[in-house]
Write an enzyme that holds these catalytic residues in place. Structure first.
Site, PDB file in Angstrom:
ATOM      1  N   LYS A  10      -8.449  -4.100  -1.145  1.00 18.32           N
ATOM      2  CA  LYS A  10      -8.172  -5.090  -0.037  1.00 18.32           C
ATOM      3  C   LYS A  10      -8.290  -4.272   1.163  1.00 18.32           C
ATOM      4  CE  LYS A  10      -5.467  -8.606  -2.068  1.00 18.32           C
ATOM      5  NZ  LYS A  10      -3.946  -9.258  -1.890  1.00 18.32           N
ATOM      6  N   ARG A  57      -4.729  -6.114 -14.990  1.00 18.12           N
ATOM      7  CA  ARG A  57      -3.612  -6.510 -14.347  1.00 18.12           C
ATOM      8  C   ARG A  57      -2.400  -5.615 -14.477  1.00 18.12           C
ATOM      9  NH1 ARG A  57      -3.723 -10.830 -11.573  1.00 18.12           N
ATOM     10  NH2 ARG A  57      -1.394 -11.242 -11.702  1.00 18.12           N
ATOM     11  N   THR A  80       3.177  -6.881  -7.999  1.00 18.80           N
ATOM     12  CA  THR A  80       2.877  -7.272  -6.472  1.00 18.80           C
ATOM     13  C   THR A  80       3.734  -6.096  -5.509  1.00 18.80           C
ATOM     14  OG1 THR A  80       2.114  -9.476  -7.344  1.00 18.80           O
ATOM     15  CG2 THR A  80       2.603  -9.022  -4.890  1.00 18.80           C
ATOM     16  N   ARG A 138      -1.030  -0.338  -7.571  1.00 20.27           N
ATOM     17  CA  ARG A 138      -0.080  -0.780  -6.335  1.00 20.27           C
ATOM     18  C   ARG A 138       1.159   0.265  -5.904  1.00 20.27           C
ATOM     19  NH1 ARG A 138      -0.422  -7.118  -8.183  1.00 20.27           N
ATOM     20  NH2 ARG A 138      -2.300  -7.413  -7.127  1.00 20.27           N
ATOM     21  N   HIS A 176      -6.440  -6.766  -5.473  1.00 23.38           N
ATOM     22  CA  HIS A 176      -6.230  -8.172  -6.432  1.00 23.38           C
ATOM     23  C   HIS A 176      -7.018  -7.899  -7.699  1.00 23.38           C
ATOM     24  CE1 HIS A 176      -6.881 -12.585  -6.731  1.00 23.38           C
ATOM     25  NE2 HIS A 176      -8.069 -12.074  -7.144  1.00 23.38           N
TER      26      HIS A 176
END
Length: 144
Positions: free
Chosen positions: A13, A89, A95, A106, A119
């Site tokens: 991102k 994932r 998230t 993350r 993502h």
């Protein structure tokens, strides 16, 4: 029985691209045994971001998500590997980076719950749709 070979979409991102984290993120992806078979950098238009995230159109965060995803370039990749969707994932982590496990993308690279660096597709049908959205005619490179 071995896991099925799959493809999934990865998006690095705007926040991570702006911080020059693309290389370290790709290194982690490849280190996890996922192979990029197609990759490109692009700057999403508002229309493209709205179409890509249309599933979230009625959610309260839709406008801020579109604004964020159009704020700078992203790096998109089609990844391939056994059980690629689940494995990517798992590598991304929760998230909310504060809840993400140590060593996940993350946890390592995200700023907050709204700017969370990466993502990934959540299911095989989503992966097919997302990959075809970004790579109209995927001419993935065979890698040994």
């Amino acid at each position: 029985m071995p896991a099925a070979m799959e493809r999934t979409l990865s998006i690095i991102k705007p926040d991570a691209v702006a911080k020059s984290m693309t290389g370290p993120i790709i290194e982690k992806i490849e280190g996890a045994g996922l192979k990029p078979i197609a990759m490109r950098m692009l700057h999403l238009t508002q229309a493209q971001a709205e179409a890509f995230y249309a599933v979230h159109r009625e959610r309260p965060f839709f406008s801020s998500l579109v604004k964020f995803m159009t704020s700078g370039p992203v790096v998109v990749s089609a990844l391939e590997g056994e059980d690629a969707i689940r494995r990517y994932r798992d590598l991304m982590g929760a998230t909310n980076p504060e809840e993400a496990a140590e060593g996940t993308l993350r946890r390592l690279f995200a700023a907050n719950i709204e700017q969370y660096a990466v993502h990934g597709s959540d299911a095989s049908e989503t992966a097919r749709q997302e990959i075809s959205f970004v790579f109209r005619e995927l001419e993935g490179v065979e890698r040994s």
